[in-house]
Write a protein that holds these residues in place. Structure first.
Motif, PDB file in Angstrom:
ATOM      1  N   GLU A  20      12.002  99.569 -12.505  1.00 52.03           N
ATOM      2  CA  GLU A  20      12.219 100.785 -13.055  1.00 52.03           C
ATOM      3  C   GLU A  20      11.407 101.909 -12.350  1.00 52.03           C
ATOM      4  N   LEU A  21      11.867 103.052 -11.785  1.00 57.21           N
ATOM      5  CA  LEU A  21      11.095 104.101 -11.101  1.00 57.21           C
ATOM      6  C   LEU A  21       9.856 104.651 -12.081  1.00 57.21           C
ATOM      7  N   LYS A  22       9.899 104.602 -13.152  1.00 60.36           N
ATOM      8  CA  LYS A  22       8.777 104.796 -13.875  1.00 60.36           C
ATOM      9  C   LYS A  22       7.532 104.049 -13.820  1.00 60.36           C
ATOM     10  N   ASP A  23       7.971 102.625 -13.257  1.00 57.40           N
ATOM     11  CA  ASP A  23       6.850 101.855 -13.330  1.00 57.40           C
ATOM     12  C   ASP A  23       6.139 101.823 -11.597  1.00 57.40           C
ATOM     13  N   GLU A  24       6.621 103.042 -10.841  1.00 61.30           N
ATOM     14  CA  GLU A  24       6.307 102.837  -9.510  1.00 61.30           C
ATOM     15  C   GLU A  24       4.729 102.706  -9.275  1.00 61.30           C
ATOM     16  N   ALA A  25       4.126 103.691  -9.954  1.00 64.63           N
ATOM     17  CA  ALA A  25       2.558 103.621  -9.772  1.00 64.63           C
ATOM     18  C   ALA A  25       1.948 104.315 -11.144  1.00 64.63           C
ATOM     19  N   ALA A  26       0.653 103.816 -11.516  1.00 62.78           N
ATOM     20  CA  ALA A  26       0.264 104.409 -12.736  1.00 62.78           C
ATOM     21  C   ALA A  26      -1.359 104.591 -12.315  1.00 62.78           C
ATOM     22  N   VAL A  27      -2.061 105.553 -12.835  1.00 65.59           N
ATOM     23  CA  VAL A  27      -3.649 105.568 -12.596  1.00 65.59           C
ATOM     24  C   VAL A  27      -4.215 105.827 -13.948  1.00 65.59           C
ATOM     25  N   PHE A  28      -5.179 105.036 -13.975  1.00 70.01           N
ATOM     26  CA  PHE A  28      -5.985 104.678 -15.123  1.00 70.01           C
ATOM     27  C   PHE A  28      -7.472 105.046 -14.872  1.00 70.01           C
ATOM     28  N   ARG A  29      -8.077 106.045 -15.596  1.00 72.03           N
ATOM     29  CA  ARG A  29      -9.534 106.468 -15.674  1.00 72.03           C
ATOM     30  C   ARG A  29      -9.950 106.716 -16.895  1.00 72.03           C
ATOM     31  N   GLU A  30      -9.148 106.661 -18.100  1.00 70.61           N
ATOM     32  CA  GLU A  30      -9.620 106.851 -19.310  1.00 70.61           C
ATOM     33  C   GLU A  30      -9.245 105.619 -20.038  1.00 70.61           C
ATOM     34  N   ILE A  31     -10.008 105.366 -21.221  1.00 73.13           N
ATOM     35  CA  ILE A  31     -10.086 104.237 -22.026  1.00 73.13           C
ATOM     36  C   ILE A  31      -8.584 103.787 -22.762  1.00 73.13           C
ATOM     37  N   SER A  32      -8.171 105.008 -23.164  1.00 76.08           N
ATOM     38  CA  SER A  32      -6.852 104.988 -23.504  1.00 76.08           C
ATOM     39  C   SER A  32      -6.079 106.347 -23.342  1.00 76.08           C
ATOM     40  N   ASP A  71      -4.870 108.416 -25.420  1.00 77.08           N
ATOM     41  CA  ASP A  71      -5.153 109.545 -26.165  1.00 77.08           C
ATOM     42  C   ASP A  71      -6.641 109.967 -26.148  1.00 77.08           C
ATOM     43  N   SER A  72      -7.454 109.391 -25.181  1.00 71.48           N
ATOM     44  CA  SER A  72      -8.930 109.827 -24.753  1.00 71.48           C
ATOM     45  C   SER A  72      -8.950 110.276 -23.442  1.00 71.48           C
ATOM     46  N   SER A  73     -10.030 111.237 -23.539  1.00 71.66           N
ATOM     47  CA  SER A  73     -10.700 111.193 -21.988  1.00 71.66           C
ATOM     48  C   SER A  73     -11.855 110.379 -21.858  1.00 71.66           C
ATOM     49  N   GLU A  74     -12.352 109.488 -22.622  1.00 70.05           N
ATOM     50  CA  GLU A  74     -13.468 108.745 -22.476  1.00 70.05           C
ATOM     51  C   GLU A  74     -13.202 107.599 -21.155  1.00 70.05           C
ATOM     52  N   PRO A  75     -13.975 107.680 -20.449  1.00 67.69           N
ATOM     53  CA  PRO A  75     -13.683 106.932 -19.352  1.00 67.69           C
ATOM     54  C   PRO A  75     -13.991 105.413 -19.614  1.00 67.69           C
ATOM     55  N   ILE A  76     -13.442 104.476 -18.849  1.00 70.27           N
ATOM     56  CA  ILE A  76     -13.497 103.032 -19.101  1.00 70.27           C
ATOM     57  C   ILE A  76     -14.954 102.473 -18.446  1.00 70.27           C
ATOM     58  N   VAL A  77     -15.703 102.236 -19.324  1.00 64.27           N
ATOM     59  CA  VAL A  77     -17.054 101.716 -18.781  1.00 64.27           C
ATOM     60  C   VAL A  77     -17.416 100.530 -19.368  1.00 64.27           C
ATOM     61  N   VAL A  78     -18.100  99.730 -18.365  1.00 64.37           N
ATOM     62  CA  VAL A  78     -18.226  98.233 -18.632  1.00 64.37           C
ATOM     63  C   VAL A  78     -19.593  97.972 -18.179  1.00 64.37           C
ATOM     64  N   VAL A  79     -20.440  96.921 -18.657  1.00 67.93           N
ATOM     65  CA  VAL A  79     -21.898  96.657 -18.207  1.00 67.93           C
ATOM     66  C   VAL A  79     -21.507  95.058 -17.433  1.00 67.93           C
ATOM     67  N   ILE A  80     -21.942  95.102 -16.107  1.00 69.23           N
ATOM     68  CA  ILE A  80     -21.684  94.252 -15.306  1.00 69.23           C
ATOM     69  C   ILE A  80     -22.854  93.242 -15.553  1.00 69.23           C
ATOM     70  N   SER A  81     -22.846  92.016 -15.750  1.00 67.98           N
ATOM     71  CA  SER A  81     -24.066  91.190 -15.751  1.00 67.98           C
ATOM     72  C   SER A  81     -23.764  90.005 -14.871  1.00 67.98           C
ATOM     73  N   PRO A  82     -24.967  89.335 -14.567  1.00 69.64           N
ATOM     74  CA  PRO A  82     -24.945  88.354 -13.501  1.00 69.64           C
ATOM     75  C   PRO A  82     -24.099  87.013 -14.293  1.00 69.64           C
ATOM     76  N   ARG A  83     -23.391  86.570 -13.135  1.00 74.36           N
ATOM     77  CA  ARG A  83     -22.742  85.221 -13.742  1.00 74.36           C
ATOM     78  C   ARG A  83     -21.600  85.470 -14.902  1.00 74.36           C
ATOM     79  N   MET A  84     -21.034  86.830 -14.624  1.00 74.94           N
ATOM     80  CA  MET A  84     -20.113  87.367 -15.784  1.00 74.94           C
ATOM     81  C   MET A  84     -18.975  86.318 -16.031  1.00 74.94           C
ATOM     82  N   GLU A  85     -18.393  86.191 -17.112  1.00 75.26           N
ATOM     83  CA  GLU A  85     -17.145  85.657 -17.348  1.00 75.26           C
ATOM     84  C   GLU A  85     -16.173  86.438 -16.869  1.00 75.26           C
TER      85      GLU A  85
END
Length: 95
Positions: A59-71, A73-87
């Motif tokens: 489907e053409l609508k699925d050609e590309a999507a960009v994600f920078r927010e957690i959802s 409905d939100s302008s909150e960025p996707i933030v994670v904490v990277i830890s050593p030997r992360m699962e």
């Protein structure tokens, strides 16, 4: 993406400390892997994802999507904490 594995894409890790390097990796068939030596640095990081499910849906609508927010409905960025030997982490995206 909306329950369909991402056909292709790029995930980027933007460290909280702007003096540190941005690390990115290729997503293929819903998975990505980064070597510990060259992967994202330990600490707080913001994630951005550019992805497509077009190969799966055709489907053409699925050609590309960009994600920078957690959802959509939100302008909150996707933030994670990277830890050593992360699962492994599962990231579920929705439009």
């Amino acid at each position: 993406l909306d329950g369909i594995p991402v056909s292709w894409g790029v995930i980027a890790f933007h460290p909280e400390d702007s003096a540190m390097p941005i690390v990115s990796g290729r997503i293929r068939n819903g998975k990505f892997a980064l070597a510990q030596e060259t992967g994202p640095l330990v600490g707080k990081t913001t994630i951005s994802i550019e992805a497509s499910t077009w190969e799966s849906t055709g489907e053409l609508k699925d050609e590309a999507a960009v994600f920078r927010e957690i959802s959509p409905d939100s302008s909150e960025p996707i933030v994670v904490v990277i830890s050593p030997r992360m699962e492994p982490v599962e990231i579920k995206l929705r439009r």
